[in-house]
Motif scaffolding. Structure first.
Motif, PDB file in Angstrom:
ATOM      1  N   LYS A  32     -47.757  19.918  29.527  1.00  0.00           N
ATOM      2  CA  LYS A  32     -48.905  20.053  28.628  1.00  0.00           C
ATOM      3  C   LYS A  32     -48.736  21.335  27.805  1.00  0.00           C
ATOM      4  O   LYS A  32     -48.010  22.248  28.181  1.00  0.00           O
ATOM      5  CB  LYS A  32     -50.213  20.135  29.423  1.00  0.00           C
ATOM      6  CG  LYS A  32     -50.442  18.975  30.377  1.00  0.00           C
ATOM      7  CD  LYS A  32     -50.733  17.691  29.639  1.00  0.00           C
ATOM      8  CE  LYS A  32     -51.006  16.574  30.627  1.00  0.00           C
ATOM      9  NZ  LYS A  32     -50.375  15.341  30.320  1.00  0.00           N
TER      10      LYS A  32
ATOM     11  N   ARG B 240     -48.379  19.428  37.484  1.00  0.00           N
ATOM     12  CA  ARG B 240     -49.781  19.287  37.054  1.00  0.00           C
ATOM     13  C   ARG B 240     -50.535  20.604  37.245  1.00  0.00           C
ATOM     14  O   ARG B 240     -50.524  21.191  38.310  1.00  0.00           O
ATOM     15  CB  ARG B 240     -50.468  18.178  37.840  1.00  0.00           C
ATOM     16  CG  ARG B 240     -51.887  17.882  37.370  1.00  0.00           C
ATOM     17  CD  ARG B 240     -52.513  16.715  38.122  1.00  0.00           C
ATOM     18  NE  ARG B 240     -51.730  15.491  37.891  1.00  0.00           N
ATOM     19  CZ  ARG B 240     -51.058  14.850  38.849  1.00  0.00           C
ATOM     20  NH1 ARG B 240     -51.061  15.278  40.092  1.00  0.00           N
ATOM     21  NH2 ARG B 240     -50.381  13.754  38.562  1.00  0.00           N
ATOM     22  N   ASP B 241     -51.152  21.085  36.185  1.00  0.00           N
ATOM     23  CA  ASP B 241     -51.977  22.301  36.193  1.00  0.00           C
ATOM     24  C   ASP B 241     -51.202  23.572  36.542  1.00  0.00           C
ATOM     25  O   ASP B 241     -51.782  24.547  36.986  1.00  0.00           O
ATOM     26  CB  ASP B 241     -53.180  22.149  37.137  1.00  0.00           C
ATOM     27  CG  ASP B 241     -54.080  21.001  36.732  1.00  0.00           C
ATOM     28  OD1 ASP B 241     -54.268  20.792  35.520  1.00  0.00           O
ATOM     29  OD2 ASP B 241     -54.585  20.310  37.634  1.00  0.00           O
ATOM     30  N   ARG B 242     -49.912  23.577  36.333  1.00  0.00           N
ATOM     31  CA  ARG B 242     -49.094  24.768  36.590  1.00  0.00           C
ATOM     32  C   ARG B 242     -48.929  25.546  35.296  1.00  0.00           C
ATOM     33  O   ARG B 242     -48.867  24.967  34.215  1.00  0.00           O
ATOM     34  CB  ARG B 242     -47.691  24.382  37.093  1.00  0.00           C
ATOM     35  CG  ARG B 242     -47.686  23.520  38.322  1.00  0.00           C
ATOM     36  CD  ARG B 242     -48.017  24.273  39.579  1.00  0.00           C
ATOM     37  NE  ARG B 242     -49.395  24.055  39.957  1.00  0.00           N
ATOM     38  CZ  ARG B 242     -50.020  24.691  40.940  1.00  0.00           C
ATOM     39  NH1 ARG B 242     -49.399  25.610  41.627  1.00  0.00           N
ATOM     40  NH2 ARG B 242     -51.260  24.433  41.231  1.00  0.00           N
TER      41      ARG B 242
ATOM     42  N   ALA C 254     -44.362  14.810  38.227  1.00  0.00           N
ATOM     43  CA  ALA C 254     -45.679  14.898  37.593  1.00  0.00           C
ATOM     44  C   ALA C 254     -46.664  15.653  38.470  1.00  0.00           C
ATOM     45  O   ALA C 254     -47.413  16.514  37.986  1.00  0.00           O
ATOM     46  CB  ALA C 254     -46.212  13.493  37.289  1.00  0.00           C
ATOM     47  N   ASP C 255     -46.674  15.338  39.747  1.00  0.00           N
ATOM     48  CA  ASP C 255     -47.593  15.992  40.673  1.00  0.00           C
ATOM     49  C   ASP C 255     -47.262  17.477  40.815  1.00  0.00           C
ATOM     50  O   ASP C 255     -48.153  18.320  40.898  1.00  0.00           O
ATOM     51  CB  ASP C 255     -47.536  15.281  42.028  1.00  0.00           C
ATOM     52  CG  ASP C 255     -48.637  15.705  42.972  1.00  0.00           C
ATOM     53  OD1 ASP C 255     -49.744  16.050  42.494  1.00  0.00           O
ATOM     54  OD2 ASP C 255     -48.403  15.697  44.192  1.00  0.00           O
TER      55      ASP C 255
ATOM     56  N   GLN D 131     -47.844  25.297  28.960  1.00  0.00           N
ATOM     57  CA  GLN D 131     -46.975  25.451  30.122  1.00  0.00           C
ATOM     58  C   GLN D 131     -45.622  25.999  29.671  1.00  0.00           C
ATOM     59  O   GLN D 131     -45.141  25.663  28.594  1.00  0.00           O
ATOM     60  CB  GLN D 131     -46.778  24.121  30.843  1.00  0.00           C
ATOM     61  CG  GLN D 131     -48.020  23.639  31.568  1.00  0.00           C
ATOM     62  CD  GLN D 131     -47.778  22.315  32.276  1.00  0.00           C
ATOM     63  OE1 GLN D 131     -47.371  21.349  31.644  1.00  0.00           O
ATOM     64  NE2 GLN D 131     -48.040  22.282  33.576  1.00  0.00           N
TER      65      GLN D 131
ATOM     66  N   ARG E 275     -44.815  18.524  46.773  1.00  0.00           N
ATOM     67  CA  ARG E 275     -45.446  17.437  46.020  1.00  0.00           C
ATOM     68  C   ARG E 275     -44.543  16.213  46.008  1.00  0.00           C
ATOM     69  O   ARG E 275     -43.341  16.312  46.231  1.00  0.00           O
ATOM     70  CB  ARG E 275     -45.765  17.893  44.596  1.00  0.00           C
ATOM     71  CG  ARG E 275     -46.727  19.074  44.552  1.00  0.00           C
ATOM     72  CD  ARG E 275     -48.063  18.735  45.220  1.00  0.00           C
ATOM     73  NE  ARG E 275     -48.937  19.856  45.411  1.00  0.00           N
ATOM     74  CZ  ARG E 275     -49.859  20.246  44.550  1.00  0.00           C
ATOM     75  NH1 ARG E 275     -50.010  19.611  43.410  1.00  0.00           N
ATOM     76  NH2 ARG E 275     -50.620  21.284  44.830  1.00  0.00           N
TER      77      ARG E 275
ATOM     78  N   HIS F 131     -44.413  15.148  31.431  1.00  0.00           N
ATOM     79  CA  HIS F 131     -45.585  15.577  32.192  1.00  0.00           C
ATOM     80  C   HIS F 131     -46.069  16.972  31.808  1.00  0.00           C
ATOM     81  O   HIS F 131     -47.067  17.448  32.355  1.00  0.00           O
ATOM     82  CB  HIS F 131     -45.258  15.540  33.693  1.00  0.00           C
ATOM     83  CG  HIS F 131     -44.665  14.236  34.110  1.00  0.00           C
ATOM     84  ND1 HIS F 131     -45.384  13.060  34.125  1.00  0.00           N
ATOM     85  CD2 HIS F 131     -43.405  13.918  34.481  1.00  0.00           C
ATOM     86  CE1 HIS F 131     -44.595  12.071  34.504  1.00  0.00           C
ATOM     87  NE2 HIS F 131     -43.392  12.566  34.721  1.00  0.00           N
TER      88      HIS F 131
END
Length: 176
Positions: A150, A124-126, A120-121, A153, A116, A148
């Motif tokens: 959430k 994301r969604d990890r 942030a990328d 996580q 990535r 970054h």
């Protein structure tokens, strides 16, 4: 398993108190698994294990991100991949340098890891973020990733650093 590790970590850090029976149960399940038995047998026979990935199909494999992909990250990613984790991302600051870029790209390709372009990328969604940066960069990396993250996580720093440094890492992550 990663699910068991995450469950135990979540229990140990929650404010309401730890459910030690749940922790004991998930650890016992790991030791009773076919993959654990196969791993022990393969070790004794000095051969590569043939894991079945025999986890509960209702529990999907976690999505993992690595921050730092020098020496430890690729080795851990390889093991996770062999265990059936197939959705792994990574970001390493060496990607920005001409000398480091080719090395990081090769390591990612060798491990089936998706490279990535930013912290942030990568996160994301990890589900789990594993920091394998150098010890001297552990706090900086935590501060770069923290904005970054959430809810839900898990940030795991695997560096061998002092308790004070671990506290600084924890403070950086907790603030986010």
């Amino acid at each position: 398993t990663i699910h068991a590790a995450k469950t135990v970590i979540d229990e140990l850090v929650k404010a309401e108190g730890t459910d030690y029976e749940l922790c004991d149960h998930v650890v016992a399940d790991c030791f009773a698994s076919e993959d654990y038995q196969e791993g022990r047998k393969a070790f004794m026979e000095k051969r590569k294990p043939k894991f079945s990935g025999g986890r509960d199909t209702l529990i999907p494999a976690p999505q993992i991100a690595f921050i730092g992909f020098g020496e430890a990250g690729p080795a851990i990613a390889c093991g996770l991949s062999e265990a059936g984790v197939d959705d792994i991302t990574t970001f390493d600051i060496l990607q920005a340098s001409d000398e480091g870029r080719a090395l990081i790209i090769k390591r990612a390709e060798d491990n089936g890891t998706s490279l990535r372009v930013s912290h942030a990328d990568a996160v994301r969604d990890r589900d789990i973020i594993i920091s394998t940066v150098t010890c001297s960069d552990a706090v900086v990396a935590a501060r770069q990733v923290a904005p970054h993250l959430k809810t839900g996580q898990t940030y795991l720093d695997v560096n061998s650093v002092s308790p004070e440094t671990k506290k600084q890492i924890g403070a950086a992550i907790t603030v986010s």
